[in-house]
Design an enzyme around this catalytic site. Structure first.
Site, PDB file in Angstrom:
ATOM      1  N   SER A  64     -14.939  -3.192 -12.286  1.00 27.30           N
ATOM      2  CA  SER A  64     -16.006  -2.508 -11.562  1.00 27.30           C
ATOM      3  C   SER A  64     -17.262  -2.455 -12.411  1.00 27.30           C
ATOM      4  CB  SER A  64     -15.558  -1.081 -11.230  1.00 27.30           C
ATOM      5  OG  SER A  64     -16.640  -0.278 -10.816  1.00 27.30           O
ATOM      6  N   ASN A  76      -5.434  -4.758  -6.583  1.00 22.66           N
ATOM      7  CA  ASN A  76      -6.545  -4.100  -5.898  1.00 22.66           C
ATOM      8  C   ASN A  76      -6.340  -2.595  -5.741  1.00 22.66           C
ATOM      9  OD1 ASN A  76      -8.934  -4.087  -3.890  1.00 22.66           O
ATOM     10  ND2 ASN A  76      -7.237  -3.351  -2.617  1.00 22.66           N
ATOM     11  N   LYS A 112     -11.129   0.421 -15.809  1.00 23.62           N
ATOM     12  CA  LYS A 112     -11.707  -0.833 -15.335  1.00 23.62           C
ATOM     13  C   LYS A 112     -12.119  -1.745 -16.492  1.00 23.62           C
ATOM     14  CE  LYS A 112     -11.372  -0.261 -10.887  1.00 23.62           C
ATOM     15  NZ  LYS A 112     -10.324  -1.031 -10.166  1.00 23.62           N
ATOM     16  N   ASP A 161       0.850  -1.190   0.000  1.00 24.09           N
ATOM     17  CA  ASP A 161       0.000   0.000   0.000  1.00 24.09           C
ATOM     18  C   ASP A 161       0.878   1.230   0.000  1.00 24.09           C
ATOM     19  OD1 ASP A 161      -1.977   2.108   0.794  1.00 24.09           O
ATOM     20  OD2 ASP A 161      -3.276   0.355   0.954  1.00 24.09           O
ATOM     21  N   TYR A 210     -12.150   6.331 -14.708  1.00 24.66           N
ATOM     22  CA  TYR A 210     -12.215   5.109 -13.905  1.00 24.66           C
ATOM     23  C   TYR A 210     -12.843   3.966 -14.708  1.00 24.66           C
ATOM     24  CZ  TYR A 210     -13.540   2.267  -9.778  1.00 24.66           C
ATOM     25  OH  TYR A 210     -13.718   1.265  -8.860  1.00 24.66           O
ATOM     26  N   GLY A 211     -13.947   4.263 -15.389  1.00 22.66           N
ATOM     27  CA  GLY A 211     -14.626   3.236 -16.164  1.00 22.66           C
ATOM     28  C   GLY A 211     -13.772   2.703 -17.299  1.00 22.66           C
TER      29      GLY A 211
END
Length: 303
Positions: A155, A103, A172, A41, A168-169
């Site tokens: 997503s 992730n 993904k 992370d 983001y889309g």
């Protein structure tokens, strides 16, 4: 399916973005099952700014307190040198790598008309390129082992779209495409590549949902799906949708279509036959490009 298919004893996992949210839950569950975990992370804010190893170290302490094995790593998933160093560290400490869960992610939501390209590029870089960098770093190791499980985090925004999330889309959806190709390339080495499409109440979604919805979409409901995809029982090249205790399979399908005679291969001809072209009564998934070509040849032959 035998019980051994869900036996993770002796395995090693790298989980990116595991300092909180879904990644932390994956790390804790796999560690309880005997997996040695690299908790990666960067420790940045929701938009990707800043960094700190504190979050990853806290999860490692949780795992160790429960008798598990884990190490912390704060590599930026977009930094190839840092990721390669993380993989080298994993091999030095644990000797192998069986599982990679991509992730890590950030959000920089804004309608497309108002989105600056710097925010487009950063989101795509972390989600799509970051997953590629991490996957490339472990790929040959898994090939030599003759075994590996890789999970991409897509997503519903990538599968179906969501207002204000073009960056983001797109990233993904790109992960879905990468999964399809890598699943083909890795199959002969028993490397299975799948996607999880979660809907969960986490730091990334808490400002988008009301309290009741957040409670319903408890992140703990996603973990069983991801752990399954990490196992020997996992399928290959599938998108597992998980939300609120419901699990489903998302697939890209193609309609049967219509082969038009040469005289009707015009915009007007397509408009006239749109009902038949778009009829989903006999729609089916296409396994790969060559299967798609075979479908077209069959349609032409039949015509």
């Amino acid at each position: 399916m035998t019980q051994d298919a869900l036996n993770f004893s002796g395995q090693v996992a790298i989980i990116t973005g595991a300092g909180g949210g879904l990644g932390r839950l994956y790390a804790l569950d796999l560690a309880k099952r005997g997996v040695s975990v690299v908790v990666n992370d960067l420790g940045g804010s929701l938009d990707g700014s800043g960094s700190s190893a504190t979050a990853a170290e806290a999860v490692v302490e949780e795992i160790k307190a429960s008798g598990g094995k884990a190490i912390a790593n704060a590599a930026d998933v977009t930094d190839e040198a840092a990721v390669n160093a993380m993989v080298a560290q994993t091999l030095d400490v644990f000797g192998r790598i069986d599982i990679l869960i991509n992730n890590a992610g950030i959000l920089r939501d804004k309608s497309f008309a108002k989105m600056e390209m710097v925010n487009w590029n950063k989101v795509v870089d972390v989600h799509l390129n970051g997953a590629a960098v991490c996957t490339r770093a472990v790929w040959n190791i898994m090939k030599e082992q003759g075994n590996g499980r890789i999970i991409m985090t897509t997503s519903p925004s990538g599968l179906y779209g969501n207002f204000g999330q073009a960056n983001y889309g797109a990233a993904k959806a790109g992960l879905w495409g990468m999964m399809n190709t890598l699943g083909l390339e890795g199959a002969k080495s028993n490397i299975h590549v799948n996607c999880i499409a979660p809907s969960a109440g986490t730091r990334m979604t808490e400002e988008l949902m009301d309290a009741g919805t957040l409670k319903l979409l408890a992140p703990e409901n996603i973990t069983p799906a991801v752990v399954f995809l990490c196992s020997d029982a996992a399928p290959n090249r599938k998108v597992l949708v998980a939300a609120a205790g419901t699990y489903s399979l998302a697939e890209m399908v193609e309609t049967k279509g219509l082969h038009l005679p040469e005289s009707e291969r015009t915009p007007e001809g397509i408009a006239a036959h749109w009902g038949q072209i778009s009829d989903r009564a006999e729609a089916e998934p296409i396994a790969n490009v060559m299967e798609g070509v075979a479908k077209l040849v069959k349609a032409m032959t039949s015509a």
